[in-house]
Design a protein around this motif. Structure first.
Motif, short mmCIF file in Angstrom:
data_model
loop_
_atom_site.label_atom_id
_atom_site.label_comp_id
_atom_site.label_asym_id
_atom_site.label_seq_id
_atom_site.Cartn_x
_atom_site.Cartn_y
_atom_site.Cartn_z
N LEU A 1 9.04 -20.81 2.72
CA LEU A 1 9.85 -19.60 2.91
C LEU A 1 11.06 -19.86 3.79
O LEU A 1 12.18 -19.43 3.48
CB LEU A 1 8.99 -18.50 3.54
N GLN A 2 10.85 -20.55 4.89
CA GLN A 2 11.95 -20.80 5.82
C GLN A 2 13.00 -21.73 5.21
O GLN A 2 14.21 -21.56 5.41
CB GLN A 2 11.42 -21.37 7.13
N ALA A 3 12.55 -22.72 4.44
CA ALA A 3 13.50 -23.61 3.77
C ALA A 3 14.31 -22.86 2.74
O ALA A 3 15.55 -22.98 2.66
CB ALA A 3 12.75 -24.77 3.12
N LEU A 4 13.64 -22.04 1.93
CA LEU A 4 14.34 -21.31 0.88
C LEU A 4 15.26 -20.23 1.45
O LEU A 4 16.30 -19.92 0.84
CB LEU A 4 13.33 -20.69 -0.08
N GLN A 5 14.91 -19.68 2.61
CA GLN A 5 15.82 -18.71 3.23
C GLN A 5 17.18 -19.35 3.49
O GLN A 5 18.23 -18.73 3.29
CB GLN A 5 15.24 -18.19 4.55
N GLN A 6 17.18 -20.60 3.91
CA GLN A 6 18.44 -21.31 4.13
C GLN A 6 19.11 -21.71 2.81
O GLN A 6 20.33 -21.67 2.68
CB GLN A 6 18.19 -22.54 4.99
N LEU A 7 18.30 -22.08 1.83
CA LEU A 7 18.87 -22.53 0.56
C LEU A 7 19.43 -21.38 -0.28
O LEU A 7 20.04 -21.63 -1.32
CB LEU A 7 17.80 -23.29 -0.24
N THR A 8 19.23 -20.13 0.15
CA THR A 8 19.93 -19.03 -0.52
C THR A 8 21.43 -19.13 -0.29
O THR A 8 22.21 -18.46 -0.98
CB THR A 8 19.44 -17.67 0.01
N GLY A 9 21.85 -19.93 0.70
CA GLY A 9 23.28 -20.15 0.94
C GLY A 9 23.91 -19.18 1.91
O GLY A 9 25.13 -19.19 2.09
N ILE A 10 23.10 -18.36 2.58
CA ILE A 10 23.67 -17.32 3.43
C ILE A 10 24.51 -17.90 4.56
O ILE A 10 25.56 -17.34 4.92
CB ILE A 10 22.55 -16.40 4.00
N ASN A 11 24.07 -19.01 5.13
CA ASN A 11 24.83 -19.55 6.26
C ASN A 11 26.10 -20.27 5.84
O ASN A 11 26.93 -20.60 6.68
CB ASN A 11 23.94 -20.46 7.12
N PHE A 12 26.24 -20.50 4.52
CA PHE A 12 27.55 -20.95 4.04
C PHE A 12 28.59 -19.87 4.35
O PHE A 12 29.72 -20.17 4.77
CB PHE A 12 27.51 -21.22 2.54
#
Length: 525
Positions: A284-295
């Motif tokens: 879950l935590q990895a995919l939260q980042q891979l959604t690209g939000i912090n881009f």
């Protein structure tokens, strides 16, 4: 934060003290959100580029290279990764409360180095130290919240951590908007120095707040646990509801310890009955980042600027405002829709929006296209902020048993920061033009959209529904239900008896306890 969420009639005591305490502790999210938003704007400031750049661009203007930008942004996440991994000994030895105070102190030292810096080297050292403090906070805040909040509103309270992150991003955007036109070092030093205020508020508050009752149970200090629970529920220490809840926590913890584990080690997190939960949290935590939000929040200002959009700083401020406002319905939906449905809703919405942004970005090059791009980026932020933003922290704060909760939560949070670092480090090379760079620009949203499609499958297969369950009931859920999609509608059926079950694994009638039976029947889950 209990708007439209009704307190159960059989819930004794007052919920307000625990809600206020949990919401205040969420303030720790501002440390991360503000830092992320600050560096996003600072990197686009003309004076910062002039002061820190060591090379000239094709026009003869000082400009940070992709590798320098990558280093400044991503090095914070390297610090947070190690901070999150270290959160377990901080939380288990110092306690959840004192661990947060220590984290604020370390964070402040890092901020001091950043404010004083005029070179990349000192800025990097400061960001590593600040990142270490943020990593500690990011694991300890959800841990403190989940261990102290009433179960009927726990999701909304833990979700406030993500709300604080979004508020931090918005405050940073406001600070950057106010200083980016200054032609001296105050343009970046003022936004950076404001971080001292956030650390002081959190540390000062933690000096007067109680330690979590579950931490005292873990340390076998039941008197202190009763006093802590009394403050959280506004009930006398000898109230039957306090005694019953603490006995249940104690019974489960003692039962876990009776299975042959003394003080839990990291190896216990990888045992057959725990590996599914650990992988769920880390995934879950990895995919939260891979959604690209912090881009968007690391490089959004530069991305809009490079896309030909005027007033990039103002657009950045708008996206941060959308992020904050959109988190509020998420705090309601996490209790009304449940964890699984909310995560599925968000993943589907993000997937569609990001593919639209990517398609528009590579096929249409007009002022109208830029407006469409901004609109769907804002809609994408809505889906993230109302679902994966708060809900990922909620689920990872709920699914681990007390004996290994700090350790598992530290590893799942460290996974978040590891992916955060990887994205922060690689994005300039993926998006920027120039030798050795991929020059993807808007096409990078195809990558984020593909990851959101993976999010949909992951949630369906691995995320259990934990809405309305106590942290001890969640243990029974994982022992009783073998498939995530069968978890909705689960009703706990165990009645704990501390004296009997904790000591012998048997219930009050002398027969093997239901929990012991379930553990044996589902040890392979």
């Amino acid at each position: 934060m209990g708007f439209l969420i009704k307190k159960p009639e059989n819930e004794a005591g007052k919920a307000l003290p625990a809600i206020v305490i949990g919401v205040f502790v969420a303030f720790g999210g501002i440390l991360f959100g503000y830092d992320t938003g600050t560096i996003n704007g600072i990197l686009a400031m003309d004076y910062f580029q002039k002061e820190f750049a060591t090379e000239l661009n094709a026009k003869g203007v000082p400009e940070l290279t992709s590798s320098q930008t990558s280093l400044i942004v991503s090095i914070l996440s390297a610090g947070t990764f190690f901070g999150a991994l270290t959160a377990s000994p901080f939380g288990d030895i110092l306690g959840r409360r004192m661990g947060l105070i220590a984290a604020c102190f370390i964070f402040s030292i890092g901020v001091a180095f950043q404010v004083a810096s005029t070179t990349i080297a000192l800025m990097v050292v400061g960001r590593i130290l600040a990142g270490f403090g943020v990593g500690l906070v990011s694991a300890l805040v959800p841990l403190y919240q989940s261990e102290s909040a009433p179960k009927w509103i726990r999701g909304s309270i833990v979700g406030c951590y993500q709300l604080a992150i979004t508020i931090g991003l918005l405050l940073a955007a406001c600070a950057n908007q106010g200083t980016h036109q200054r032609n001296n070092s105050s343009s970046y030093r003022i936004p950076l120095a404001i971080q001292f205020i956030w650390a002081a508020i959190l540390a000062g508050g933690m000096f007067v707040l109680p330690e979590t009752p579950r931490y005292f149970v873990k340390k076998d200090n039941m008197e202190a646990a009763a006093r802590s629970m009394s403050r959280l529920r506004s009930l006398p220490v000898d109230h039957p509801a306090i005694i019953e809840e603490l006995n249940e926590i104690k019974a489960i913890h003692d039962y876990e310890m009776s299975l042959g584990v003394g003080d839990a080690t990291y190896a216990d997190c990888f045992k057959p009955d725990m590996i599914k939960r650990l992988l769920t949290g880390c995934g879950l935590q990895a995919l939260q980042q891979l959604t690209g939000i912090n881009f968007i929040f690391y490089y959004g200002t530069q991305f809009f600027k490079n896309s030909g959009i005027k007033n990039a700083f103002l657009i950045g401020l708008i996206t941060n405002l959308v992020n904050v406002i959109s988190t509020f319905p998420g705090l309601w939906m996490v209790e009304k829709m449940g964890r699984r449905n909310l995560l599925l809703f968000g993943a589907i919405g993000m997937c569609l929006c990001e593919f639209i942004v990517a398609i528009v970005g590579v096929t249409v090059f007009t002022a109208v296209a830029n407006k469409v791009l901004i609109a769907f980026v804002c809609l994408y932020i809505f889906f993230f902020a109302s679902s994966w933003g708060p809900c990922a922290w909620v689920v990872t704060g709920e699914i681990y048993p007390l004996k290994v909760r700090a350790k598992c939560l530290s590893m799942s949070t460290a996974t978040n920061w590891l992916l955060n670092w990887a994205i922060g480090f690689s994005t300039p090379y993926l998006v920027d033009s120039g030798p050795g760079n991929a020059d993807l620009k808007a096409k990078v949203f195809f990558i984020w959209g593909g990851c959101c499609f993976i999010c949909i499958a992951f949630v369906y297969c691995f995320v259990y529904e934990t809405k309305g369950l106590s942290l001890e009931d969640v243990d029974q859920l994982y022992m009783s239900v073998d498939k995530a999609w069968r978890s909705q509608g689960f009703v706990p059926s165990i009645s704990y008896n501390h004296d009997k079950m904790a000591a012998t694994g048997h219930g009050p009638d002398g027969k093997p306890s239901e929990l012991a039976h379930i553990e044996g029947a589902h040890s392979d889950v």
